[in-house]
Write an enzyme that holds these catalytic residues in place. Structure first.
Site, PDB file in Angstrom:
ATOM      1  CE1 TYR A  19      27.928  67.156  51.112  1.00  0.00           C
ATOM      2  CE2 TYR A  19      25.651  66.537  51.403  1.00  0.00           C
ATOM      3  CZ  TYR A  19      26.983  66.545  51.778  1.00  0.00           C
ATOM      4  OH  TYR A  19      27.282  66.124  53.132  1.00  0.00           O
ATOM      5  CG  HIS A  23      26.735  62.225  50.270  1.00  0.00           C
ATOM      6  ND1 HIS A  23      27.208  63.345  49.727  1.00  0.00           N
ATOM      7  CD2 HIS A  23      27.193  61.991  51.317  1.00  0.00           C
ATOM      8  CE1 HIS A  23      27.957  63.675  50.702  1.00  0.00           C
ATOM      9  NE2 HIS A  23      27.940  62.943  51.617  1.00  0.00           N
ATOM     10  CD1 TRP A  77      33.538  62.012  51.946  1.00  0.00           C
ATOM     11  CD2 TRP A  77      33.340  60.887  50.033  1.00  0.00           C
ATOM     12  NE1 TRP A  77      32.234  62.086  51.723  1.00  0.00           N
ATOM     13  CE2 TRP A  77      31.959  61.686  50.409  1.00  0.00           C
ATOM     14  CE3 TRP A  77      32.919  60.003  48.955  1.00  0.00           C
ATOM     15  CZ2 TRP A  77      30.873  61.683  49.889  1.00  0.00           C
ATOM     16  CZ3 TRP A  77      31.862  59.932  48.114  1.00  0.00           C
ATOM     17  CH2 TRP A  77      30.632  60.799  48.731  1.00  0.00           C
ATOM     18  CD1 TRP A  78      36.319  64.354  54.127  1.00  0.00           C
ATOM     19  CD2 TRP A  78      38.420  64.577  55.026  1.00  0.00           C
ATOM     20  NE1 TRP A  78      36.301  64.039  55.349  1.00  0.00           N
ATOM     21  CE2 TRP A  78      37.360  64.208  56.147  1.00  0.00           C
ATOM     22  CE3 TRP A  78      39.775  64.728  55.220  1.00  0.00           C
ATOM     23  CZ2 TRP A  78      37.885  63.769  57.431  1.00  0.00           C
ATOM     24  CZ3 TRP A  78      40.262  64.289  56.687  1.00  0.00           C
ATOM     25  CH2 TRP A  78      39.292  63.950  57.524  1.00  0.00           C
TER      26      TRP A  78
END
Length: 105
Positions: A19, A23, A77-78
């Site tokens: 994660y 990012h 992105w999702w």
């Protein structure tokens, strides 16, 4: 006056490093989209014990955050994030709004 909002999301166990990596490499066009929608000062925090992600952001009075789910880059992105966090059928993350109960200015 700008508004600060907070919400919680759920990360799948064992996905904290991934994660953070994703990012660190956030799509530049997504950053532009968020800023253009009136979002600033956006932070996400992780509780490693229960895998909850806590996010807080500021949005302008004339924000257009309601338009974000319609945007192709947001959908991309999702989908990119859907394998490491709890989401809906359309890949949007499950978001739980949080109520502010205290603020020290």
């Amino acid at each position: 006056m700008p508004e600060r909002i907070a919400f919680r999301m759920n990360l799948h166990p064992g996905q904290a490093a991934e994660y953070e990596k994703r990012h660190d490499e956030i799509f530049p066009e997504l950053v532009t989209l968020l800023r253009d929608a009136g979002i600033s000062d956006y932070s996400i925090w992780l509780d490693p014990e229960d895998h909850h992600l806590f996010a807080i952001l500021t949005r302008s009075d004339d924000h257009r955050t309601d338009e974000l789910p319609e945007q192709e880059i947001m959908k991309r992105w999702w989908k990119f994030m859907s394998d490491i966090m709890e989401g809906h059928a359309d890949n949007s993350p499950v978001v739980v709004p949080l109520k502010r109960v205290f603020h020290l200015a």
